[in-house]
Design a protein around this motif. Structure first.
Motif, PDB file in Angstrom:
ATOM      1  N   SER A   1       0.851  -1.190   0.000  1.00  0.00           N
ATOM      2  CA  SER A   1       0.000   0.000   0.000  1.00  0.00           C
ATOM      3  C   SER A   1       0.884   1.236   0.000  1.00  0.00           C
ATOM      4  O   SER A   1       2.050   1.168   0.419  1.00  0.00           O
ATOM      5  CB  SER A   1      -0.894   0.000   1.234  1.00  0.00           C
ATOM      6  OG  SER A   1      -1.684  -1.164   1.293  1.00  0.00           O
ATOM      7  N   PRO A   2       0.353   2.369  -0.447  1.00  0.00           N
ATOM      8  CA  PRO A   2       1.163   3.594  -0.487  1.00  0.00           C
ATOM      9  C   PRO A   2       1.761   3.920   0.875  1.00  0.00           C
ATOM     10  O   PRO A   2       1.055   3.941   1.888  1.00  0.00           O
ATOM     11  CB  PRO A   2       0.148   4.658  -0.915  1.00  0.00           C
ATOM     12  CG  PRO A   2      -0.877   3.906  -1.683  1.00  0.00           C
ATOM     13  CD  PRO A   2      -0.988   2.571  -1.005  1.00  0.00           C
ATOM     14  N   GLY A   3       3.061   4.136   0.891  1.00  0.00           N
ATOM     15  CA  GLY A   3       3.748   4.508   2.124  1.00  0.00           C
ATOM     16  C   GLY A   3       4.017   3.372   3.081  1.00  0.00           C
ATOM     17  O   GLY A   3       4.517   3.591   4.183  1.00  0.00           O
ATOM     18  N   LYS A   4       3.714   2.149   2.675  1.00  0.00           N
ATOM     19  CA  LYS A   4       3.923   1.003   3.550  1.00  0.00           C
ATOM     20  C   LYS A   4       4.847  -0.012   2.910  1.00  0.00           C
ATOM     21  O   LYS A   4       5.068  -0.002   1.704  1.00  0.00           O
ATOM     22  CB  LYS A   4       2.582   0.344   3.889  1.00  0.00           C
ATOM     23  CG  LYS A   4       1.639   1.234   4.683  1.00  0.00           C
ATOM     24  CD  LYS A   4       0.393   0.473   5.070  1.00  0.00           C
ATOM     25  CE  LYS A   4      -0.536   1.349   5.906  1.00  0.00           C
ATOM     26  NZ  LYS A   4      -1.772   0.601   6.306  1.00  0.00           N
TER      27      LYS A   4
ATOM     28  N   ASN B   1     -12.890 -10.971  -1.758  1.00  0.00           N
ATOM     29  CA  ASN B   1     -14.295 -10.606  -1.524  1.00  0.00           C
ATOM     30  C   ASN B   1     -14.394  -9.583  -0.403  1.00  0.00           C
ATOM     31  O   ASN B   1     -13.482  -9.429   0.409  1.00  0.00           O
ATOM     32  CB  ASN B   1     -15.103 -11.849  -1.165  1.00  0.00           C
ATOM     33  CG  ASN B   1     -15.117 -12.875  -2.264  1.00  0.00           C
ATOM     34  OD1 ASN B   1     -15.102 -12.551  -3.453  1.00  0.00           O
ATOM     35  ND2 ASN B   1     -15.145 -14.147  -1.882  1.00  0.00           N
ATOM     36  N   GLU B   2     -15.502  -8.908  -0.357  1.00  0.00           N
ATOM     37  CA  GLU B   2     -15.758  -7.898   0.693  1.00  0.00           C
ATOM     38  C   GLU B   2     -14.594  -6.918   0.788  1.00  0.00           C
ATOM     39  O   GLU B   2     -14.099  -6.635   1.871  1.00  0.00           O
ATOM     40  CB  GLU B   2     -15.990  -8.588   2.035  1.00  0.00           C
ATOM     41  CG  GLU B   2     -17.168  -9.534   2.041  1.00  0.00           C
ATOM     42  CD  GLU B   2     -17.308 -10.259   3.379  1.00  0.00           C
ATOM     43  OE1 GLU B   2     -17.700 -11.430   3.386  1.00  0.00           O
ATOM     44  OE2 GLU B   2     -17.005  -9.637   4.422  1.00  0.00           O
ATOM     45  N   LEU B   3     -14.180  -6.428  -0.361  1.00  0.00           N
ATOM     46  CA  LEU B   3     -13.041  -5.522  -0.388  1.00  0.00           C
ATOM     47  C   LEU B   3     -13.356  -4.220   0.333  1.00  0.00           C
ATOM     48  O   LEU B   3     -14.468  -3.695   0.260  1.00  0.00           O
ATOM     49  CB  LEU B   3     -12.626  -5.234  -1.820  1.00  0.00           C
ATOM     50  CG  LEU B   3     -11.799  -6.344  -2.477  1.00  0.00           C
ATOM     51  CD1 LEU B   3     -11.842  -6.240  -3.984  1.00  0.00           C
ATOM     52  CD2 LEU B   3     -10.358  -6.294  -1.981  1.00  0.00           C
ATOM     53  N   SER B   4     -12.351  -3.701   1.013  1.00  0.00           N
ATOM     54  CA  SER B   4     -12.449  -2.417   1.687  1.00  0.00           C
ATOM     55  C   SER B   4     -11.357  -1.500   1.157  1.00  0.00           C
ATOM     56  O   SER B   4     -10.404  -1.970   0.515  1.00  0.00           O
ATOM     57  CB  SER B   4     -12.275  -2.604   3.193  1.00  0.00           C
ATOM     58  OG  SER B   4     -10.948  -3.005   3.489  1.00  0.00           O
ATOM     59  N   PRO B   5     -11.462  -0.181   1.389  1.00  0.00           N
ATOM     60  CA  PRO B   5     -10.412   0.730   0.911  1.00  0.00           C
ATOM     61  C   PRO B   5      -9.017   0.359   1.411  1.00  0.00           C
ATOM     62  O   PRO B   5      -8.031   0.674   0.735  1.00  0.00           O
ATOM     63  CB  PRO B   5     -10.871   2.093   1.455  1.00  0.00           C
ATOM     64  CG  PRO B   5     -12.367   1.980   1.505  1.00  0.00           C
ATOM     65  CD  PRO B   5     -12.619   0.556   1.911  1.00  0.00           C
ATOM     66  N   GLU B   6      -8.939  -0.324   2.544  1.00  0.00           N
ATOM     67  CA  GLU B   6      -7.630  -0.758   3.049  1.00  0.00           C
ATOM     68  C   GLU B   6      -6.994  -1.800   2.136  1.00  0.00           C
ATOM     69  O   GLU B   6      -5.807  -2.085   2.246  1.00  0.00           O
ATOM     70  CB  GLU B   6      -7.760  -1.335   4.466  1.00  0.00           C
ATOM     71  CG  GLU B   6      -8.035  -0.289   5.546  1.00  0.00           C
ATOM     72  CD  GLU B   6      -9.432   0.283   5.471  1.00  0.00           C
ATOM     73  OE1 GLU B   6      -9.606   1.462   5.874  1.00  0.00           O
ATOM     74  OE2 GLU B   6     -10.354  -0.435   5.014  1.00  0.00           O
ATOM     75  N   GLY B   7      -7.767  -2.372   1.247  1.00  0.00           N
ATOM     76  CA  GLY B   7      -7.232  -3.329   0.291  1.00  0.00           C
ATOM     77  C   GLY B   7      -6.582  -2.686  -0.913  1.00  0.00           C
ATOM     78  O   GLY B   7      -6.040  -3.398  -1.761  1.00  0.00           O
ATOM     79  N   THR B   8      -6.638  -1.363  -0.996  1.00  0.00           N
ATOM     80  CA  THR B   8      -5.980  -0.664  -2.101  1.00  0.00           C
ATOM     81  C   THR B   8      -4.473  -0.840  -1.995  1.00  0.00           C
ATOM     82  O   THR B   8      -3.865  -0.481  -0.979  1.00  0.00           O
ATOM     83  CB  THR B   8      -6.334   0.830  -2.081  1.00  0.00           C
ATOM     84  OG1 THR B   8      -7.730   0.979  -2.334  1.00  0.00           O
ATOM     85  CG2 THR B   8      -5.533   1.592  -3.130  1.00  0.00           C
TER      86      THR B   8
END
Length: 120
Positions: A40-43, A84-91
């Motif tokens: 993820s960005p910055g991680k 499944n059940e993707l959340s914005p944290e999955g970006t």
């Protein structure tokens, strides 16, 4: 050497689903376990899920267990990550990984990365 080609990233709304694919090739590909990481960005790049060589027991990170499933088609040397059940944290950029342990340590190969963007 192992070559990894990924496909299936894209943009999805929160709560939706995506499936990533990764096809592995190379003369010693059967010696490697295949899996997925994401960054993820910055991680830092983080483990998502993995299968063992020749389709042994898989495992996944606690944060995705129950929502993401890894599967292996050994005949096609292809792994899939059903999300499944993707959340914005999955970006993140999702990377396919091939890994084996040698007497010298772990040997890793990486795919080019697939961008997954989850909108809220």
């Amino acid at each position: 050497q192992v070559r990894l080609v990924e496909s299936g990233g894209g943009l999805v709304q929160a709560g939706g689903s995506l499936r990533l694919s990764c096809t592995a090739s190379g003369p010693t590909v059967d010696d490697y376990g295949l899996g997925w990481f994401r960054q993820s960005p910055g991680k830092e790049r983080a483990f998502v899920a993995r299968t063992r060589p020749n389709g042994g027991a898989s495992r996944s990170a606690d944060v995705v267990t129950g929502r993401y499933t890894i599967a292996l088609d050994n005949a096609k040397k292809t792994i899939y990550l059903q999300m499944n059940e993707l959340s914005p944290e999955g970006t993140a950029v999702y990377y396919c990984n091939a890994r084996r342990l040698t007497t010298s340590g772990a040997e890793n190969y990486w795919g080019q990365g697939a961008q997954v963007t989850v909108s809220s």
